[in-house]
Write a protein that holds these residues in place. Structure first.
Motif: not given
Length: 422
Positions: A168, A197, A365
């Motif tokens: 991420t 992400e 995420a």
């Protein structure tokens, strides 16, 4: 940051065990960061090995390590394995985890016993160039991101697969590390990532990847009976008996251990306990350096004057799964505490570190990718009680539906991996 003072000395074993002979068929190597004590990383190879059915994989990391006493595996260092197997064709599956952003310095420190880790951090943490050179010498590789293997590591033909990995914060990494990771991913035969992400960052760099749930979503489906046995024995059975009204399974990493943060967590837990009647069971999701620290838990427990609290000593991953599975819900900083709670269709909530700011982090995420919109991802420590209350009010059928969906999605995606190995 400080390494966990309670890291088990047996977690990383000095010396090199005999490198296994490759089988007559093309061997499959399961590679990852399960050469140290971290809950999620230790679960991954169990899931992938079970999904491979009758295959007999080799378990490999950056160093030789024996994590079997914690429910893990005996792990072979990948570099000697590659040297010994020479021209043999191999299949390599990166089993999962946030490996795309794990640099050599971070990897090398986490693989040290606690005292050595403390000495290395004290000596080198402020000298990044020397720290990198030391880490690369220790790991026997020039890689900047050593948990991402170049396809040419084995001199024979290699099929390289990334299974539900994460990255991420890849965009915030050093440019050289990022370029190396993208080159390794670009040369791989298949890339699966566990959150949107990471998927978006790779797509922007021209890397084709598939969206695959984290392997830990499979733990209830694959290992439910094994985990149930652990709920009926040992510390987990004792905690269940101590909290007949139920308990919250809780964990947080050592960087939550300053006095102000512990005060905020304690205040939230006291309010939550008054409204629910639940106790608190604290566990460590990782005993490697820069993970969880029992001393922080003891300091929190001393602040909980009106709340029943127990600290589970076991570092066995199946005890940890059982503790979560038998709880009323999970709250903490570990992504895999959350994912195991998801697998058992339980309420879950990740604690947001006060310094996190606007960075989403891997927990947010993952939740944004796979959770229902009404299930909250994270909560600041100052709002812990409200966050826990909201999590506990989640619709049970919605949670069960999410668990089933994730099992189906992962099973389908792993079926495509199996076909590539045939």
């Amino acid at each position: 940051m400080h390494p966990d003072s309670a890291q088990p000395k047996e977690a990383v074993v000095a010396g090199s065990p005999v490198v296994p002979e490759p089988p007559t068929n093309i061997p499959t190597i399961l590679f990852g960061a399960f050469d140290r004590h971290n809950f999620g990383d230790l679960l991954f190879p169990h899931v992938v090995a079970a999904m491979l059915d009758d295959r007999n994989p080799v378990f490999a990391g950056l160093v030789d390590a024996d994590l079997r006493r914690f429910g893990g595996h005996a792990v072979h260092a990948i570099a000697p394995l590659a040297a010994a197997w020479g021209e043999r064709a191999v299949n390599i599956i990166h089993v999962g985890g946030e490996i795309l952003t794990c640099g050599a310095w971070q990897a090398a420190v986490m693989l040290l016993p606690p005292q050595q880790a403390h000495e290395a951090i004290t000596r080198l943490d402020a000298r990044p160039r020397e720290a990198l050179e030391w880490a690369q010498r220790r790991l026997g590789t020039r890689a900047l991101a050593p948990y991402c293997l170049p396809k040419g590591l084995f001199s024979g033909a290699a099929r390289v697969i990334y299974n539900a990995v994460g990255g991420t914060e890849l965009g915030q990494c050093d440019a050289a590390l990022r370029a190396e990771v993208l080159a390794d991913l670009g040369a791989a035969d298949a890339v699966g990532v566990r959150d949107r992400e990471t998927l978006a960052q790779l797509a922007a760099a021209g890397i084709t990847a598939r969206l695959v749930p984290d392997p830990a979503v499979m733990v209830a489906a694959l290992f439910g009976e094994r985990i149930a046995r652990h709920t009926r024995a040992g510390e987990v059975a004792q905690i269940r008996a101590a909290f007949p009204q139920g308990y919250l399974a809780m964990q947080f990493s050592a960087d939550f251990g300053d006095d102000a943060t512990l005060d905020a967590i304690a205040a939230g837990l006291e309010r939550s306990a008054r409204s629910t009647g639940y106790g608190v069971a604290l566990f460590r999701a990782g005993a490697a350096p820069w993970h969880d620290d029992r001393v922080c838990y003891a300091r929190l427990a001393a602040r909980l004057r009106a709340t029943s609290v127990r600290i589970i000593e076991s570092l066995d991953i199946w005890d940890i799964c059982a503790l979560i599975a038998a709880s009323r819900g999970y709250c903490g900083s570990s992504l895999h505490g959350r994912i195991v709670a998801m697998a058992f269709a339980l309420p879950r909530l990740n604690l947001l570190h006060p310094s996190a700011g606007r960075r989403p982090g891997k927990q947010a995420a993952f939740a944004a990718t796979w959770e229902p919109p009404e299930v909250r991802a994270t909560v600041a420590v100052d709002h812990l009680a409200a966050g826990v209350g909201n999590a506990l009010n989640a619709d049970p059928e919605r949670l069960r539906h999410t668990a089933r969906e994730l099992v189906g999605r992962y099973s389908d995606e792993f079926g495509a991996i199996r076909q590539r190995l045939e």
